[in-house]
Design a protein around this motif. Structure first.
Motif, mmCIF file in Angstrom:
data_model
loop_
_atom_site.group_PDB
_atom_site.id
_atom_site.type_symbol
_atom_site.label_atom_id
_atom_site.label_comp_id
_atom_site.label_asym_id
_atom_site.label_seq_id
_atom_site.Cartn_x
_atom_site.Cartn_y
_atom_site.Cartn_z
ATOM 1 N N GLY A 721 0.811 -1.209 0.000
ATOM 2 C CA GLY A 721 0.000 0.000 0.000
ATOM 3 C C GLY A 721 0.843 1.258 0.000
ATOM 4 O O GLY A 721 2.065 1.242 -0.191
ATOM 5 N N ARG A 722 0.162 2.387 0.222
ATOM 6 C CA ARG A 722 0.837 3.683 0.301
ATOM 7 C C ARG A 722 0.293 4.424 1.511
ATOM 8 O O ARG A 722 -0.910 4.576 1.670
ATOM 9 N N GLY A 723 1.195 4.838 2.402
ATOM 10 C CA GLY A 723 0.770 5.544 3.603
ATOM 11 C C GLY A 723 1.646 5.198 4.785
ATOM 12 O O GLY A 723 2.507 4.308 4.719
ATOM 13 N N SER A 724 1.425 5.888 5.888
ATOM 14 C CA SER A 724 2.263 5.714 7.075
ATOM 15 C C SER A 724 2.081 4.354 7.730
ATOM 16 O O SER A 724 2.887 3.970 8.580
ATOM 17 N N HIS A 725 1.037 3.590 7.361
ATOM 18 C CA HIS A 725 0.764 2.297 7.974
ATOM 19 C C HIS A 725 1.620 1.179 7.406
ATOM 20 O O HIS A 725 1.697 0.101 7.996
ATOM 21 N N THR A 726 2.261 1.379 6.268
ATOM 22 C CA THR A 726 3.008 0.309 5.613
ATOM 23 C C THR A 726 4.348 0.068 6.301
ATOM 24 O O THR A 726 4.915 0.975 6.925
ATOM 25 N N LEU A 727 4.851 -1.146 6.172
ATOM 26 C CA LEU A 727 6.154 -1.458 6.762
ATOM 27 C C LEU A 727 7.260 -0.638 6.111
ATOM 28 O O LEU A 727 8.234 -0.261 6.770
ATOM 29 N N ALA A 728 7.127 -0.355 4.813
ATOM 30 C CA ALA A 728 8.133 0.460 4.133
ATOM 31 C C ALA A 728 8.170 1.871 4.704
ATOM 32 O O ALA A 728 9.241 2.455 4.895
ATOM 33 N N SER A 729 7.011 2.429 5.003
ATOM 34 C CA SER A 729 6.961 3.779 5.577
ATOM 35 C C SER A 729 7.498 3.790 7.004
ATOM 36 O O SER A 729 8.203 4.722 7.405
ATOM 37 N N ILE A 730 7.181 2.754 7.771
ATOM 38 C CA ILE A 730 7.685 2.658 9.145
ATOM 39 C C ILE A 730 9.205 2.621 9.153
ATOM 40 O O ILE A 730 9.862 3.184 10.034
ATOM 41 N N ALA A 731 9.778 1.963 8.146
ATOM 42 C CA ALA A 731 11.234 1.846 8.069
ATOM 43 C C ALA A 731 11.912 3.155 7.673
ATOM 44 O O ALA A 731 13.143 3.247 7.714
ATOM 45 N N GLU A 732 11.127 4.185 7.303
ATOM 46 C CA GLU A 732 11.708 5.455 6.885
ATOM 47 C C GLU A 732 11.307 6.627 7.771
ATOM 48 O O GLU A 732 11.859 7.715 7.647
ATOM 49 N N THR A 733 10.328 6.440 8.663
ATOM 50 C CA THR A 733 9.801 7.568 9.432
ATOM 51 C C THR A 733 10.841 8.149 10.388
ATOM 52 O O THR A 733 11.708 7.445 10.908
ATOM 53 N N THR A 734 10.728 9.445 10.596
ATOM 54 C CA THR A 734 11.620 10.136 11.545
ATOM 55 C C THR A 734 10.846 10.650 12.758
ATOM 56 O O THR A 734 11.450 11.159 13.696
ATOM 57 N N ASP A 735 9.529 10.508 12.743
ATOM 58 C CA ASP A 735 8.676 10.940 13.851
ATOM 59 C C ASP A 735 8.565 9.796 14.852
ATOM 60 O O ASP A 735 8.003 8.748 14.556
ATOM 61 N N MET A 736 9.115 9.982 16.052
ATOM 62 C CA MET A 736 9.170 8.896 17.026
ATOM 63 C C MET A 736 7.790 8.480 17.525
ATOM 64 O O MET A 736 7.509 7.299 17.713
ATOM 65 N N ASP A 737 6.919 9.442 17.763
ATOM 66 C CA ASP A 737 5.561 9.100 18.201
ATOM 67 C C ASP A 737 4.830 8.319 17.114
ATOM 68 O O ASP A 737 4.125 7.350 17.392
ATOM 69 N N GLU A 738 5.007 8.770 15.886
ATOM 70 C CA GLU A 738 4.393 8.066 14.758
ATOM 71 C C GLU A 738 4.968 6.664 14.628
ATOM 72 O O GLU A 738 4.250 5.701 14.354
ATOM 73 N N LEU A 739 6.263 6.526 14.850
ATOM 74 C CA LEU A 739 6.911 5.219 14.758
ATOM 75 C C LEU A 739 6.333 4.249 15.777
ATOM 76 O O LEU A 739 6.029 3.095 15.448
ATOM 77 N N ARG A 740 6.173 4.695 17.014
ATOM 78 C CA ARG A 740 5.623 3.822 18.054
ATOM 79 C C ARG A 740 4.210 3.356 17.694
ATOM 80 O O ARG A 740 3.875 2.178 17.791
ATOM 81 N N THR A 741 3.396 4.310 17.269
ATOM 82 C CA THR A 741 2.000 3.979 16.968
ATOM 83 C C THR A 741 1.896 3.019 15.790
ATOM 84 O O THR A 741 1.220 1.982 15.862
ATOM 85 N N GLN A 742 2.573 3.357 14.705
ATOM 86 C CA GLN A 742 2.453 2.539 13.500
ATOM 87 C C GLN A 742 3.091 1.166 13.672
ATOM 88 O O GLN A 742 2.617 0.183 13.084
ATOM 89 N N LEU A 743 4.142 1.085 14.475
ATOM 90 C CA LEU A 743 4.760 -0.215 14.724
ATOM 91 C C LEU A 743 3.791 -1.134 15.466
ATOM 92 O O LEU A 743 3.670 -2.327 15.143
ATOM 93 N N ALA A 744 3.084 -0.596 16.445
ATOM 94 C CA ALA A 744 2.111 -1.399 17.188
ATOM 95 C C ALA A 744 0.961 -1.849 16.283
ATOM 96 O O ALA A 744 0.540 -3.007 16.302
ATOM 97 N N LEU A 745 0.457 -0.917 15.473
ATOM 98 C CA LEU A 745 -0.663 -1.251 14.597
ATOM 99 C C LEU A 745 -0.253 -2.264 13.529
ATOM 100 O O LEU A 745 -1.016 -3.172 13.192
#
Length: 768
Positions: A721-745
């Protein structure tokens, strides 16, 4: 008879039927005491008032005549009961119907003729006599039947019939083709139906054309990019190679300002929509796209067409269908660009690049194209004005469907689809795919009607409209039946662009279909020389053939939006990745014949056989040809990317991707258990096989994230897919709060997929 009845009733009434021994009390009443024994049983004790003796009624005396009447009545009742039982359980005679197929002498079709005979039925406990079972055709025989129908002669006529000089979406030519396909499906008794949508399609304004002003020159433009923002903007002209993120990084390193600029990029490597999105992210005010001589061998004034919607479907009804009765809210797709975008011809691009000025990029940057008369400087010096005046036009579009119903699981089906529209002639884009669709439908119909082929599952043949605008027709259909379609469609086979040349082969697919692709490549002959398609690709076929499925692939919405395993494939020239005539008026029969060495009919027949062979496996085999194990490599690679990213963040000490890895382990164990169940199941048992297939069908759809809204994030697939929920996006994010949330989801998205594959809730993997 009355005397016998009276005597019998008298006897019955004279006898007391009781577990209790009754005794009189002082007032003449009798009572009994009940005691519970140690073993839990009941004991009954007669109680006498003041020690009175036990009372027993004296036996009654009966006359011989009375007894005789009693015996005679009893005998009569017994005989009457016997006769009633005999009559009610006697064996009836029924009509047996012999349903045997006979040839109708006038139509030549098989019909069921009922011959009625009188025959007694066996006892109720006896099993019915089994009718002789229809002999199942082996796969090789079915495959040969298909191959005999996929001939160059058949496609020579069909390609000619569906070739049109114009076929834009919603036009009279488009409707005429739709009606012709519908009539063909109707003639073949495929129960055709039409799916109608009302969409808004951007068109250039003939009274107010799009323009570019550069210095003293004013260029009026013919080509356009659908869904571009409209308006007039001005800024510095900057050259950005292909507009990839790494290209724009090089521009920044050379101290050329991207914010507010008019970015000039060459077509290729990315979709137009991705190029515009990257430019907008860096602050550019407009994008100009041209075909460079290094990538496209066009004449100087060839016009480019395309769209820049970073999504699919009608962007003015995101997430829901554009039916006539839909209540349209004032909302737009998040993928619509907010800056103007426009295509240029090669001749105009050369004039701009000659006067762009600014620093020259490093020779190793790859910025230099094929124009020898320009230096490909980065610009940032000269002003340019871009004006886009496209207008929205309401169009009615028709998707046309036909179906060949399965004999065991008709509610499970594959879809074979091809777009019908194009910017111009669209010979490779639309004519070939539509011809393959029609010929395959005809072949499967004849195999069922005349050759005894009995597909277990159904085949749906779909002709889409407005494909050039971003799979609009197909996506609107997916949106219209979102709640149920993923539970019934288990594979989509795209027939768009199946012939782009000769000598090479490439494909994009869900990993679930990799094994089926490999099998089919070994079964279909190569269009060049001896051997098979597999031989043509080589032993390292996966590396040589497979490509990531991109957002502009017609199969992409089925995979990333609806969670349906999907595949697209292309016969193409060796060492080539694209068909350069797409999106131009040069997509004609002559140019495709040039690319195939004048063997378009032959290559089209082989492409049709390839698609048909995959479809045969999917509807004929007991078990769905979807290999869950092939996802392991893709998952492992994606999870490894997340691990690598988190290791590079030493400031996050309490964040670990280990739970994500455990979810991956759950997925692999669930896949292993599924195949153990398959190995221990009799696949001839239809119900057991259907249960296994249902578990397999859940895998792809369960990889859609349940934590994002389709209206806001349409492509919800965890991996593709495309968006912050994908594993590819998680592997590139620089926002720590976003990283925690998306990793759990993402962890629970993957674990949910594993649980869905298990089947029974009591068998769920608790090891996470």
């Amino acid at each position: 008879m009355d005397q016998m009845r009276s005597a019998f009733n008298g006897v019955v009434k004279s006898v007391r039927y009781s577990r209790f021994t009754l005794q009189p009390t002082e007032n003449g009443e009798r009572h009994v005491e009940v005691k519970l024994s140690e073993d839990g049983t009941e004991e009954f004790t007669d109680v006498e008032a003041e020690g009175s003796p036990s009372f027993r009624p004296a036996p009654r005396n009966y006359s011989r005549r009375y007894i005789a009447w009693l015996l005679l009545g009893t005998l009569l009742i017994f005989i009457t009961g016997y006769l009633v039982g005999y009559v009610s359980h006697s064996k009836p005679k029924v009509e047996s119907v012999n349903c045997s197929p006979e040839k109708n002498q006038t139509t030549g079709k098989q019909s069921v003729v009922a011959s009625v005979t009188q025959a007694p039925v066996a006892s109720l406990t006896q099993a019915p006599v089994a009718q002789p079972a229809e002999v199942e055709m082996d796969f090789k025989s079915i495959s040969q039947l298909l191959a005999r129908r996929m001939t160059r002669e058949a496609f020579q006529n069909t390609l000619k019939d569906f070739d049109r000089p114009e076929r834009s979406a919603g036009s009279d030519e488009d409707m005429s083709l739709a009606n012709r396909i519908f009539d063909g499906f109707k003639e073949q008794e495929m129960d055709p139906w039409t799916d109608i949508h009302y969409v808004q399609l951007p068109m250039p304004d003939s009274q107010n054309p799009n323009k570019v002003q550069f210095g003293s020159e004013d260029f009026s433009l013919t080509g356009y990019l659908a869904y571009s923002a409209t308006g007039r903007v001005q800024g510095k002209l900057v050259y950005g190679n292909y507009g990839r993120k790494e290209d724009l990084d090089i521009v920044n390193k050379n101290k050329v300002e991207l914010k507010g600029c008019m970015l000039l990029v060459r077509a290729g490597k990315l979709s137009f929509a991705e190029q515009v999105a990257n430019a907008a992210d860096r602050g550019a005010s407009a994008v100009l796209i041209y075909p460079d001589e290094a990538d496209y061998n066009y004449v100087a004034d060839t016009v480019l067409y395309g769209h820049v919607h970073l999504g699919s479907g009608d962007p003015y009804t995101p997430g829901f269908p554009s039916f006539n009765h839909t209540q349209f809210p004032p909302t737009q797709s998040s993928g619509l660009p907010k800056i103007p975008a426009q295509t240029l011809t090669r001749s105009i691009a050369v004039k701009l690049l000659q006067k762009i000025g600014g620093p020259e990029p490093d020779a190793a940057s790859g910025f230099k194209g094929g124009f020898k008369q320009v230096s490909y400087s980065l610009g940032g010096v000269e002003n340019i004005t871009v004006e886009v005046n496209n207008k929205l036009v309401n169009k009615e579009i028709h998707n046309v469907f036909g179906v060949i119903k399965g004999f065991d699981d008709p509610d499970r089906y594959i879809v074979l689809g091809a777009q019908r529209d194009a910017w111009g002639s669209g010979y490779a884009r639309a004519t070939v795919g539509t011809s393959v669709l029609v010929q395959l439908a005809k072949a499967f119909h004849e195999m069922v009607e005349n050759d005894g082929f009995r597909p277990r599952r159904s085949l749906v043949f779909a002709s889409w409209s407005a494909g050039e605008y971003g799979s609009v027709g197909a996506t609107e259909w997916l949106e219209g039946y979102m709640a149920s379609i993923d539970k019934k469609v288990f594979t989509y086979i795209s027939l768009d662009g199946v012939v782009m040349g000769k000598g090479g082969f490439m494909a994009s697919a869900s990993p679930l279909l990799y094994s089926l692709l490999e099998t089919t490549m070994k079964e279909v002959n190569s269009p060049v020389g001896a051997g098979t398609v597999y031989d043509m690709a080589g032993k390292t076929w996966e590396a040589n053939v497979m490509r990531p499925m991109t957002i502009d692939d017609p199969a992409y919405p089925f995979l990333a939006f609806s969670g349906i395993p999907s595949v697209s494939f292309h016969f193409i020239k060796p060492n080539s990745e694209v068909y350069t005539y797409y999106g131009t008026q040069l997509d004609t029969m002559d140019h495709l014949n040039y690319e195939t060495n004048h063997q378009t009919n032959e290559v089209t027949a082989i492409a049709a056989q390839f698609a048909g062979q995959m479809a045969l496996h999917l509807v004929h085999d007991h078990l769905l040809s979807l290999d869950v194990n092939r996802y392991s490599k893709t998952l492992t690679k994606a999870v490894a990317g997340v691990y690598k990213r988190i290791r590079l963040l030493p400031q996050v000490k309490d964040l670990s991707p280990s739970w994500l890895n455990r979810a991956r382990g759950s997925f692999q164990r669930a896949a292993s258990n599924l195949y153990n169940d398959i190995a221990n199941t009799n696949l001839d048992d239809k119900e057991a096989c259907r249960i296994l297939n249902d578990r397999i069908m859940k895998v792809e759809h369960s990889l859609l994230s349940p934590y994002v809204l389709p209206v806001e994030v349409p492509f919800r697939h965890l991996l593709f897919g495309r968006g912050s929920h994908t594993l590819a996006s998680i592997a590139e994010t620089t926002d720590m709060d976003e990283l925690r949330t998306q990793l759990a989801l993402a962890t629970w998205n993957l674990q949910g997929c594993a649980n869905a594959m298990v089947g029974n809730i009591w068998d769920l993997d608790e090891e996470i």
